[in-house]
Design a protein around this motif. Structure first.
Motif, short mmCIF file in Angstrom:
data_model
loop_
_atom_site.label_atom_id
_atom_site.label_comp_id
_atom_site.label_asym_id
_atom_site.label_seq_id
_atom_site.Cartn_x
_atom_site.Cartn_y
_atom_site.Cartn_z
N MET A 118 0.82 -1.20 0.00
CA MET A 118 0.00 0.00 0.00
C MET A 118 0.86 1.26 0.00
SD MET A 118 -2.95 1.29 2.68
CE MET A 118 -3.73 -0.30 2.78
N LYS A 119 2.00 1.20 0.63
CA LYS A 119 2.86 2.39 0.74
C LYS A 119 3.40 2.85 -0.61
CE LYS A 119 7.08 -0.24 1.80
NZ LYS A 119 7.83 0.16 0.60
N ASP A 120 3.31 1.97 -1.62
CA ASP A 120 3.83 2.31 -2.95
C ASP A 120 2.74 2.72 -3.94
OD1 ASP A 120 6.47 1.66 -2.20
OD2 ASP A 120 6.05 -0.48 -2.50
N ILE A 121 1.53 2.98 -3.41
CA ILE A 121 0.38 3.22 -4.29
C ILE A 121 -0.26 4.57 -4.00
CG2 ILE A 121 -1.93 2.41 -4.93
CD1 ILE A 121 -0.98 -0.43 -4.08
N GLU A 122 -0.60 5.30 -5.08
CA GLU A 122 -1.46 6.47 -4.95
C GLU A 122 -2.88 6.06 -5.35
OE1 GLU A 122 -1.21 11.17 -5.78
OE2 GLU A 122 -0.98 9.96 -7.61
N PHE A 123 -3.83 6.34 -4.48
CA PHE A 123 -5.24 6.02 -4.74
C PHE A 123 -5.91 7.27 -5.33
CE2 PHE A 123 -3.71 3.21 -1.50
CZ PHE A 123 -4.29 1.98 -1.77
N ILE A 124 -6.55 7.10 -6.48
CA ILE A 124 -7.09 8.23 -7.24
C ILE A 124 -8.60 8.07 -7.40
CG2 ILE A 124 -7.10 9.34 -9.52
CD1 ILE A 124 -4.15 8.50 -9.78
N TYR A 125 -9.32 9.15 -7.16
CA TYR A 125 -10.77 9.14 -7.35
C TYR A 125 -11.09 9.45 -8.82
CZ TYR A 125 -15.67 10.61 -6.99
OH TYR A 125 -17.02 10.76 -7.17
N ALA A 126 -11.78 8.52 -9.47
CA ALA A 126 -12.06 8.66 -10.91
C ALA A 126 -13.11 9.73 -11.21
CB ALA A 126 -12.52 7.33 -11.49
N ALA A 127 -14.06 9.93 -10.29
CA ALA A 127 -15.18 10.86 -10.54
C ALA A 127 -15.86 10.53 -11.86
CB ALA A 127 -14.71 12.31 -10.51
#
Length: 266
Positions: free
Chosen positions: A151-160
């Protein structure tokens, strides 16, 4: 004849087929009160009418409303009162990481410096509820989708929704050195967003549509039935990849879809 030419004939004093022109103006939702404020109509024959301008200001308003819209910018389009036909000159992208704890915003503007990804990999999440509970979603992907990264290597992005495929955002997504995982609803809407991302320049080599390992059982148990009008549309997404082809075959067979929110119930 184009409406601008027909209106020009009115300015020149030439006859026009007024019933036809009136229908065209009405289809553009130009109100009769404005029309008959601007002109006076006199019929000569079944198709020949003399139309005189009696209020030049009102006539010019009509001209402005039927002018082709300048879509070069929202500001230009505002001159015709129709900014909704023009894209915003920029975009926002909401994201979060394990370390940030709360979401932050990337801003993309024309001629501005492109932000650099904070992490090597990205998970794009279509649903806001799932995005806000990104840690639960990560655990689901770890347990059910063969997620190989920490998880520390991931950016979580909101798709909208389909906003994620905005051309202003695509260059940023291309900057990720690792993999991009697309956690979308397993339905036509989710597949369309994924297809748009690929069409707009993301590589299928590192851009993955997330499919749970037990997808067949999930489709079999799902109560979210595919509407008849949508079943044949699934074929529009064939030949993207072997995994997508297999998914579409299962969706045809069970005639169901899956909302990503169901993943949080695991």
């Amino acid at each position: 004849m184009k409406m601008l030419q027909e209106l020009d004939n009115i300015k020149k004093g030439n006859s026009v087929n007024w019933p036809v022109l009136h229908r065209k103006l009405s289809r553009l939702k130009i109100d009769d009160s404005l029309i008959y404020q601007a002109i006076a109509v006199k019929q000569y024959s079944k198709t020949a009418y003399r139309v005189d301008i009696i209020d030049h200001n009102a006539f010019n308003i009509i001209l402005q409303r039927i002018q082709p819209i300048d879509k070069s910018s929202r500001a230009a389009a505002s001159n015709t009162g129709d900014t909704h036909q023009t894209n915003v000159n920029g975009a926002l992208l909401v994201a979060v990481t394990e370390q940030s704890k709360s979401p932050y915003v990337h801003v993309f503007m024309k001629n501005a410096l492109l932000p650099h990804p904070k992490k090597q990999h990205a998970i794009i999440i279509e649903n806001l509820e799932c995005f806000l509970n990104f840690k639960e979603i990560y655990l689901f992907m770890k347990n059910h989708c063969q997620m190989p990264y920490n998880m520390k290597d991931i950016e979580f992005i909101y798709a909208a929704g389909n906003s994620i495929s905005n051309q202003a955002i695509i260059p940023y997504l291309k900057e990720f050195k690792g993999d991009i995982f697309c956690l979308f609803d397993i339905d036509i809407g989710g597949l369309q967003i994924y297809k748009n991302l690929l069409k707009n320049g993301l590589s299928i080599r590192n851009t993955h549509f997330v499919i749970p390992n037990d997808i067949e059982q999930r489709l079999k148990k799902s109560r979210r039935e595919t509407r008849k009008s949508e079943i044949n549309k699934l074929n529009n997404f064939l030949n993207i990849s072997k995994q997508i082809d297999q998914l579409i075959r299962l969706m045809h067979y069970y005639q169901t879809t899956i909302e990503q929110e169901s993943y949080r119930a695991q």
